[in-house]
Every structure is written in C-alpha cells, then in structure tokens.
Design an enzyme around this catalytic site. Structure first.
Site, PDB file in Angstrom:
ATOM      1  CE  LYS A  22      -1.794   1.721   4.046  1.00 25.00           C
ATOM      2  NZ  LYS A  22      -1.409   3.234   4.345  1.00 25.00           N
ATOM      3  CG  ASN A  23       2.234   2.769   3.446  1.00 22.29           C
ATOM      4  OD1 ASN A  23       0.904   3.256   3.610  1.00 22.29           O
ATOM      5  ND2 ASN A  23       2.472   2.471   4.902  1.00 22.29           N
ATOM      6  NE  ARG A  93      -1.571  11.946   7.813  1.00 21.14           N
ATOM      7  CZ  ARG A  93      -1.628  13.245   8.577  1.00 21.14           C
ATOM      8  NH1 ARG A  93      -2.630  13.768   9.022  1.00 21.14           N
ATOM      9  NH2 ARG A  93      -0.712  14.095   8.168  1.00 21.14           N
ATOM     10  CB  CYS A 117      -4.997  10.828  11.929  1.00 24.98           C
ATOM     11  SG  CYS A 117      -3.825   9.396  12.007  1.00 24.98           S
ATOM     12  NE  ARG A 122      -0.048  10.282  10.100  1.00 31.54           N
ATOM     13  CZ  ARG A 122      -0.402   9.543   9.208  1.00 31.54           C
ATOM     14  NH1 ARG A 122      -1.452   8.854   9.697  1.00 31.54           N
ATOM     15  NH2 ARG A 122       0.376   8.812   8.231  1.00 31.54           N
ATOM     16  CG  ASP A 308       2.725   1.549   9.198  1.00 30.32           C
ATOM     17  OD1 ASP A 308       2.325   2.226  10.114  1.00 30.32           O
ATOM     18  OD2 ASP A 308       3.292   1.533   8.046  1.00 30.32           O
ATOM     19  CB  VAL A 330       7.519   6.333  14.086  1.00 30.69           C
ATOM     20  CG1 VAL A 330       7.105   7.043  12.832  1.00 30.69           C
ATOM     21  CG2 VAL A 330       8.928   5.674  13.996  1.00 30.69           C
ATOM     22  NE  ARG A 400      -7.850   4.346   5.242  1.00 32.77           N
ATOM     23  CZ  ARG A 400      -7.214   5.247   5.942  1.00 32.77           C
ATOM     24  NH1 ARG A 400      -7.373   5.482   7.299  1.00 32.77           N
ATOM     25  NH2 ARG A 400      -6.091   5.992   5.415  1.00 32.77           N
TER      26      ARG A 400
HETATM   27  N1  EPU Z   1       6.583  14.347  10.998  1.00 24.78           N
HETATM   28  C1  EPU Z   1       6.428  15.566  11.509  1.00 24.78           C
HETATM   29  N2  EPU Z   1       6.702  16.657  10.205  1.00 24.78           N
HETATM   30  C2  EPU Z   1       6.344  16.269   8.895  1.00 24.78           C
HETATM   31  C3  EPU Z   1       5.813  15.027   8.824  1.00 24.78           C
HETATM   32  C4  EPU Z   1       5.937  14.140   9.707  1.00 24.78           C
HETATM   33  O1  EPU Z   1       7.036  16.032  12.628  1.00 24.78           O
HETATM   34  O2  EPU Z   1       6.167  17.188   8.211  1.00 24.78           O
HETATM   35  C5  EPU Z   1       6.361  13.398  12.120  1.00 24.78           C
HETATM   36  C6  EPU Z   1       5.150  12.643  12.418  1.00 24.78           C
HETATM   37  O3  EPU Z   1       4.325  13.287  13.223  1.00 24.78           O
HETATM   38  C7  EPU Z   1       5.727  11.248  12.782  1.00 24.78           C
HETATM   39  C8  EPU Z   1       6.940  11.032  12.293  1.00 24.78           C
HETATM   40  O4  EPU Z   1       7.262  12.193  11.697  1.00 24.78           O
HETATM   41  O5  EPU Z   1       5.928  11.442  14.160  1.00 24.78           O
HETATM   42  C9  EPU Z   1       6.915  10.051  10.806  1.00 24.78           C
HETATM   43  O6  EPU Z   1       5.662  10.628  10.079  1.00 24.78           O
HETATM   44  P1  EPU Z   1       5.879  10.370   8.625  1.00 24.78           P
HETATM   45  O7  EPU Z   1       5.941  11.668   7.625  1.00 24.78           O
HETATM   46  O8  EPU Z   1       6.968   9.483   8.159  1.00 24.78           O
HETATM   47  O9  EPU Z   1       4.525   9.535   8.110  1.00 24.78           O
HETATM   48  P2  EPU Z   1       3.508   9.369   7.036  1.00 24.78           P
HETATM   49  O10 EPU Z   1       4.608   9.643   5.958  1.00 24.78           O
HETATM   50  O11 EPU Z   1       2.651  10.291   7.093  1.00 24.78           O
HETATM   51  C10 EPU Z   1       4.010   6.904   6.332  1.00 24.78           C
HETATM   52  C11 EPU Z   1       2.898   5.820   6.252  1.00 24.78           C
HETATM   53  C12 EPU Z   1       2.420   5.414   7.713  1.00 24.78           C
HETATM   54  C13 EPU Z   1       3.651   5.048   8.431  1.00 24.78           C
HETATM   55  C14 EPU Z   1       4.437   6.098   8.693  1.00 24.78           C
HETATM   56  C15 EPU Z   1       5.825   5.669   9.286  1.00 24.78           C
HETATM   57  C16 EPU Z   1       2.250   6.196   4.051  1.00 24.78           C
HETATM   58  C17 EPU Z   1       1.057   6.466   3.081  1.00 24.78           C
HETATM   59  N3  EPU Z   1       1.935   6.279   5.331  1.00 24.78           N
HETATM   60  O12 EPU Z   1       3.083   8.057   6.987  1.00 24.78           O
HETATM   61  O13 EPU Z   1       1.637   4.492   7.355  1.00 24.78           O
HETATM   62  O14 EPU Z   1       3.113   4.648   9.542  1.00 24.78           O
HETATM   63  O15 EPU Z   1       5.220   6.460   7.228  1.00 24.78           O
HETATM   64  O16 EPU Z   1       6.457   4.863   8.779  1.00 24.78           O
HETATM   65  O17 EPU Z   1       3.228   5.818   3.590  1.00 24.78           O
HETATM   66  C18 EPU Z   1      -0.206   2.854   7.895  1.00 24.78           C
HETATM   67  O18 EPU Z   1       0.019   2.261   6.772  1.00 24.78           O
HETATM   68  O19 EPU Z   1      -0.720   2.286   8.851  1.00 24.78           O
HETATM   69  C19 EPU Z   1       0.440   3.919   8.026  1.00 24.78           C
HETATM   70  C20 EPU Z   1      -0.054   4.907   9.027  1.00 24.78           C
END
Ligand code: EPU
Length: 444
Positions: A22-23, A93, A117, A122, A308, A330, A400
């Site tokens: 998915k990701n 998201r 969320c 996030r 995850d 994380v 999802r």
């Molecule tokens: N963060 C910040 N600032 C930002 C972005 C992130 O402080 O601008 C923080 C977040 O709050 C969090 C950490 O950095 O504490 C990591 O967040 P990240 O941005 O890496 O998460 P994401 O890109 O929104 C993706 C996956 C998530 C997975 C996370 C961590 C996708 C679509 N989603 O989310 O997947 O948990 O990386 O590996 O790729 C899931 O599949 O269930 C899921 C939530």
C-alpha cells in the site's frame, strides 16, 4: 457498516501470497501525475485507499482504467485542475502525496490539509519546508495548502524532525525535485523500502535519483519524464502481519512473495520470541508452535521495527510469557489498540510512548472497536488467538490497507465472518422512575 465475528482458537495452516505494498503504491500512483505519457502499474493492491487516491487523480484530470489484479493504466488528459478537494483528502492522509507532483508538473497545487488522525499528531511542516527551499511560494488558507512555483530549483534540504525523517515528505520532495532545475540534495531522507520503490519507479521514467535507501539523496532535475511500466513491491507490513498471525495461533504458514530483505528487524525479533522462520526457495515458512519469550521492542524508522507492526506485535506479546516493553518512537501516541486488547484480557500498562505488556495465558473473545488500520489488524490477530467469539466493529479501517485479509486468513483455517453491523442484543434496560426523572431534569 460491516463488522467481523471471529471464532478464535484455530491454528493457521496453509499457504497465502502477500499483496502489493500500500505505502509504495500510493506515492507511485500520485507520481504518475509527473509523466508525459501513459503509465502502467502492476501489483497495485485492491484497497479502499487505492480507490480513494484513484478518485483524487481522476478529479485532477487523469484517466485510469484496468484492473488491480492485472494492471492499472494512468494517463493525464486534462491538466487544468490543481485542486485536491477536502472531501477526498479527508478520507485518506496519503492524498498529500499529490502535492509535490502537482507543483512540479503543473506549477501550482492546492491540496486540502490532512487533518488529525487516531495514531497521533501528524504535521506536514517538513514537506512544506522542503518545497519552500526549492522556491515554492506556500500559504495555508481555509484548510488548504496553496503552493506555486514557475519552476522549482534544486536545493539542499534537511528532512530530519523530532521523530526522525518523514516517509511521505521524502516522497513529495523527491517527486518535486525530479523536474526541478538543477540538483537537489536531501539529507535525513527516509530510507523506507516504499521510498526506494518510488525512487526506482521515477528512475524508470527517466529521473536521476541516487542514494536510494540511504539518508542522502541526490536528484539531478530533468526536463521531462516519459511514460512507462512498473511493478510495485510486495508489502512487508502485510507479510509481518501474517507472520505474527502464525505466532499468535501457534500455526504453520507458508508465505509467497515476502520481501524478506526488507524485514530483518521484524524477522529477528519474531525469531527471538520463538517463531521459526525459514526460506525454502520462494516460500517463507513461518512456524509459530515454538516456545515464547517476552522481548523489548522499539518501533523506529527503517531499518528498525516499523511502527506499522507495533500494534500487531502488541497482540502477540499479550500472550507471550513474561513482561515485554513496547515503545513507539515514530508515533508515540499510537496505542489506541491497547485498551481494546485489555478488554480481551490482555494486561497492558501505558507509560507515555511505552506500553508494558505482561503476557497472559489466554485472551478471551469480546466486543471491540477498531480505531485505525493497524489497530484493526492487531484486534483481528488477537481474536484469532482468543477463546470464544470476538466481534470487531469499524473494520472499514482494515479494508483501507489490507487486501482481503479476512479471506486470506480464512483460507488458512481461520473463522472470520463479515456481517452487517447491527446492534447485537441491544435492549433498553428498565430504569427506576426516580432515576429517569433525575436524568430528564439534568438534561433540561
Ligand atoms: N512528522 C513531522 N513533520 C512532518 C512529517 C512527519 O513532525 O512534516 C512526524 C510525524 O508526526 C511522525 C513522524 O514524523 O511522528 C513520521 O511521520 P511520517 O511523515 O514518516 O509518516 P507519513 O509519511 O505520514 C507513512 C505511512 C504510515 C507510516 C509512517 C511511518 C504512508 C501512506 N503512510 O506516513 O503508514 O506509519 O509513514 O512509517 O506511507 C499505515 O500504513 O498504517 C500508516 C499509518
């Protein structure tokens, strides 16, 4: 709405195949906006999130046809719209992944800000910082991110935050940088295999990205990307979920298409707990019948244990003898599943970003509520191991991000029924006269 009714206590046995990730699929689909010609994607999982992103892309003037079981074809036929609407973005998201591609290809983007969320705070400040460093003018108004740049230019960008790097942020900056003028250097880039898969996809269309899989990415901008054909990687999180299911039910399963090279931390931890995991040609054999020993576990950015799988691991530790300490670095608030597991008899104490889990002899069936995607998976797995029947509501979270998880587990001998979510045995208890008076006077 649907719910699951799970009869627990059946060891899993048999063979299933892991689906596309998915990701990886989501940012790759978003990046098809960058291509000058048609793009064909294979191994895209059939998920609600994939359908939602497809809707976003169609609203942005793309034509999408085909079938996830064979191939999906993407082509832009009208590039005038640059707005990803709140009605669609609020459902998922990952819609934010269109921000970088839209800005780079159409010079403007207007994307609804994803809200809060259930897994915690996030923000997207790192995404915006990176795009601003490349010359984008960005404002936030009425819940939307407005971004504009005649042509983005290469920049040096540090993407480290308080909780490590950002996965979708790295995807956004990388996707924007491939069409920027000059060279972009990203430090503290996310190293997750899904980011690597997006990078490989972009390179297959003619991008110049080096350093994939390391925190240092160098991206030489090019004038255009061509169309092309690409196969999405297999899902390491789904693979881990199925492995943990084998452990929880003390079963033996054979998994096809496990991306073992990306799963060292998970496989090592499961082996330490007592699972036997062997590779037999293309098959990964997971034997969950062995002895169990509690372990400490910290969810970290790749190559650490993924956040995850933290919830699913908590289900496993709930029935593993001894005390396990689980920390999520994380998403430190990603523990909504803990209180539902407690309803099934687990002994879990939360202390900030940490949960202390005391293994119990057995879990027992209960009515529980899923709060997010991985929490749903954790509850399904716990239900497979529990004595009696478990009813899991709000399973739309599961749909999802997992492709037919209930069908796959049933093919391994589980008993999961998907039924309409009707109130079960809901009757209004009699209330003594004086209490009902009290209630209505307070309400007034
Ligand atoms: N963060 C910040 N600032 C930002 C972005 C992130 O402080 O601008 C923080 C977040 O709050 C969090 C950490 O950095 O504490 C990591 O967040 P990240 O941005 O890496 O998460 P994401 O890109 O929104 C993706 C996956 C998530 C997975 C996370 C961590 C996708 C679509 N989603 O989310 O997947 O948990 O990386 O590996 O790729 C899931 O599949 O269930 C899921 C939530």
């Amino acid at each position: 709405m649907e719910m699951f009714v799970v009869s627990g206590g059946r060891p899993l046995k048999g063979r299933v195949s892991v689906s596309g990730a998915k990701n990886a699929a989501l940012p790759i689909m978003a990046a098809t906006l960058l291509a000058d010609g048609p793009v064909t994607l294979h191994n895209v999982p059939q998920l609600v999130d994939v359908a939602t992103l497809a809707r976003v892309l169609v609203s942005l003037g793309m034509k999408i046809h085909g079938d996830t079981s064979a191939a999906l074809h993407f082509e832009t036929h009208d590039d005038s719209n640059v707005t990803a609407d709140y009605e669609l973005v609020r459902r998922m998201r990952a819609s934010i992944c269109v921000l970088g591609p839209l800005l780079a290809r159409r010079k403007r983007a207007c994307v609804s800000l994803p809200g809060g969320c259930n897994i915690g705070h996030r923000p997207i400040d790192l995404h915006l910082k990176g795009l601003r460093a490349m010359g984008a003018e960005i404002t936030i108004e009425n819940g939307y991110v407005y971004a504009e740049a005649e042509r983005l230019r290469g920049a040096d960008i540090y993407l480290g935050g308080a909780f490590g790097s950002t996965v979708t942020g790295t995807c956004n900056i990388m996707s924007a940088a491939v069409l920027a003028e000059g060279t972009t250097r990203i430090e503290a880039a996310a190293c997750e295999p899904e980011v690597v898969d997006l990078g490989n996809f972009l390179n297959s269309l003619g991008a110049h990205i080096q350093g994939l899989g390391t925190p240092f990415l160098t991206i030489e901008g090019v004038e255009r990307l061509s169309g092309g054909e690409y196969r999405v990687a297999y899902d390491r999180i789904e693979a881990a979920t199925l492995m943990i299911a084998a452990g929880l039910t003390r079963g033996v399963v054979e998994l096809e298409q496990v991306p073992v090279a990306d799963m060292t931390a998970v496989i090592e931890t499961l082996t330490h707990i007592g699972l036997k995991i062997d590779q037999l040609g293309p098959l990964t054999i997971v034997d969950g019948r062995g002895l169990r020993s509690a372990t400490d576990l910290v969810a970290l950015p790749y190559p650490g244990i993924p956040t995850d799988v933290q919830a699913q691991m908590m289900s496993l530790m709930s029935v593993t003898p001894g005390m396990s300490v689980i920390t999520d670095r994380v998403f430190p608030d990603r523990f909504m599943h803990a209180s539902e597991l407690v309803r099934m008899g687990a002994q879990i104490r939360r202390e900030g970003p940490t949960a202390v889990v005391q293994g119990v002899e057995h879990l027992s069936g209960a009515h529980v509520m899923a709060s997010d995607l991985r929490a749903s998976a954790a509850l399904v797995l716990a239900a497979l191991a529990a004595e009696g029947e478990t009813v899991i509501r709000r399973i739309y979270h599961l749909d999802r991000g997992y492709e037919r998880l209930d069908d796959k587990l049933n093919s391994l001998g589980a008993s999961i029924r998907r039924v309409d979510d009707q109130p079960v045995g809901l009757t209004t208890p009699e209330v003594p006269m004086e209490l009902s008076k009290h209630r209505s006077s307070r309400a007034a």
